[in-house]
Design an enzyme around this catalytic site. Structure first.
Site, PDB file in Angstrom:
ATOM      1  CG  PHE A 158      32.337 -40.488  89.974  1.00  0.00           C
ATOM      2  CD1 PHE A 158      33.193 -40.887  88.958  1.00  0.00           C
ATOM      3  CD2 PHE A 158      32.884 -39.989  91.135  1.00  0.00           C
ATOM      4  CE1 PHE A 158      34.564 -40.793  89.096  1.00  0.00           C
ATOM      5  CE2 PHE A 158      34.257 -39.880  91.285  1.00  0.00           C
ATOM      6  CZ  PHE A 158      35.095 -40.289  90.263  1.00  0.00           C
ATOM      7  CG  ASP A 169      28.709 -35.005  90.556  1.00  0.00           C
ATOM      8  OD1 ASP A 169      29.301 -34.049  90.030  1.00  0.00           O
ATOM      9  OD2 ASP A 169      29.315 -35.930  91.145  1.00  0.00           O
ATOM     10  CE1 TYR A 173      39.470 -33.728  89.492  1.00  0.00           C
ATOM     11  CE2 TYR A 173      39.156 -32.656  91.614  1.00  0.00           C
ATOM     12  CZ  TYR A 173      39.058 -33.777  90.817  1.00  0.00           C
ATOM     13  OH  TYR A 173      38.550 -34.942  91.328  1.00  0.00           O
ATOM     14  CE  LYS A 174      35.725 -34.689  87.225  1.00  0.00           C
ATOM     15  NZ  LYS A 174      36.873 -35.595  87.356  1.00  0.00           N
ATOM     16  NE  ARG A 208      37.144 -40.389  81.189  1.00  0.00           N
ATOM     17  CZ  ARG A 208      36.975 -39.919  82.418  1.00  0.00           C
ATOM     18  NH1 ARG A 208      35.766 -39.906  82.956  1.00  0.00           N
ATOM     19  NH2 ARG A 208      37.987 -39.498  83.136  1.00  0.00           N
TER      20      ARG A 208
END
Length: 409
Positions: free
Chosen positions: A124, A194, A219-220, A368
């Site tokens: 990422f 991560d 927040y995911k 996605r």
């Protein structure tokens, strides 16, 4: 599978009751909870109380009366239950990027006789950017990347830290935490994981894998709201040996003695920095509390079933339309999203969103779709794939408006 079969699966879904715990517009099929989780209904009432009573009435006394000051550790202890950690090993603070910086620098200074931060290309971007920025500040420190299959062989006497994302944000491919952590330890290196695309979606057992350090997003899948605080994990026996490079007042051993000199707090609190964002913390807490009512194995099992239905439907409904699955098909080798490539991925996703199916696009060509077990239904998957098939059949995505660029993808 027919739509009525998907509805029958929903009727027997043991997690189905959680769908009503979220605000989900009736005309939207939301398949982007891996990027921004849906709003829990409990968050609305909790935020109203936090604003109107705690802030509005109790004012500054809320730091004690409503335990604002304890929120980072309290919520961290709850998240610890989701990632196989001890309550005293996790704290909620700052963002993933800031927490990465803190742990990269702390670990590199601890391993000062080693000069390499090992990661993989395509990690990422914030992980790569932050590692590069940290390395620029540390004497002789370098960031080295290796392809996933070569990482274990690249570990050596110069490796200070192995930094990887557990579940890849594009493909959904999952690293083996236990295997790579063991290899890193044999080489004398620390590990930093991560968990942003793992926590709340699939089983994670940091202590069982003897992991050293970790960060994760709020927040995911945890449904903490846009920009929710992140968390970090430091293995208990390492906490007194590592020092955060961001020595803010909340990480001080005695913040309210207001001394001029800095002394790090004992334990996990030393990784705090500035004043906590209380409203965001309390929003995250209501999202996390939902997971404490569930079983992570049940969440993972439903995720696997949703994936199988999605892939099966694409094979049947969209055969020959240019979609290529890039996510591993074995559940143990992936996270909880499914990704396809298509040469015209961007306009196809924009056409889907206009039709009420919200996924997302990742450059250069990836569509996605998040499979969030708490609120995604089997009927959602059936209808989403049907709409995708209709868009591809009709060529709707070729209309010029769908090719227009947007800032956020």
């Amino acid at each position: 599978m027919k739509l009525e079969d998907a509805r029958a699966l929903d009727a027997g879904d043991p997690l189905g009751r959680f769908r009503d715990a979220f605000v989900l517009p009736e005309d939207i099929i939301y398949l982007d909870g891996n990027s921004l989780g849906a709003l829990p209904r409990a968050t609305i009432a909790a935020q109203r109380d936090a604003v109107e009573r705690q802030w509005g009435t109790d004012l500054i006394t809320s730091w004690n009366a409503n335990d604002w000051i304890g929120a980072p550790e309290r919520i961290g202890a709850k998240i610890a239950q989701l990632i196989g950690a001890k309550p005293q090993e996790v704290i909620v603070t700052d963002s993933v990027s800031v927490n990465l910086f803190k742990l990269i620098v702390a670990a590199s200074r601890y391993q000062e006789d080693r000069a390499q931060i090992l990661t993989e290309p395509g990690n990422f971007p914030t992980d790569l950017y932050t590692a590069g920025g940290a390395a620029d500040m540390l004497p002789e420190q370098v960031v080295h990347t290796e392809q996933a299959g070569d990482i274990a062989d690249a570990l050596g006497p110069d490796t200070a830290l192995l930094m990887l994302t557990h579940v890849h944000y594009k493909t959904g491919a999952r690293h083996e935490v236990a295997t790579l952590t063991e290899a890193a330890h044999k080489a004398g290196a620390l590990t930093l994981w991560d968990l942003s695309h793992s926590v709340g979606a699939i089983p994670v057992d940091l202590n069982g894998c003897d992991a050293d350090l970790a960060v994760g997003c709020g927040y995911k899948y945890l449904n903490g709201g846009p920009g929710a605080p992140a968390f970090l994990f430091v293995r208990e026996d390492l906490q007194e040996q590592l020092v955060s490079p961001l020595s803010g007042w909340m990480g001080h051993a005695a913040p309210f003695e207001f001394r001029d000199d800095y002394a790090p707090a004992p334990g996990i609190r030393r990784f705090l920095c500035g004043t906590p964002p209380v409203l965001s913390l309390l929003a995250l807490e209501t999202g996390v509390d939902l997971f404490l009512e569930t079983d992570i194995e049940a969440l993972a099992a439903k995720s696997a079933a949703l994936f199988e239905l999605f892939a099966e439907r694409i094979d049947e409904r969209c055969y020959g339309q240019g979609l290529t699955l890039i996510t591993p098909t074995e559940p143990e080798h992936r996270g909880s999203h499914i990704s396809y490539t298509h040469p015209s991925g961007w306009p196809i996703m924009q056409a889907l969103i206009e039709r009420g199916v919200i996924g997302d696009f990742r450059a250069p060509d990836i569509l996605r779709f998040g499979l969030t077990s708490l609120y995604t239904s089997y009927a959602d998957i059936w209808r989403a794939t049907e709409i995708l098939g209709e868009i591809l059949d009709s060529g709707l995505w070729r209309e010029p408006r769908f090719a227009e660029a947007k800032t956020v993808t």
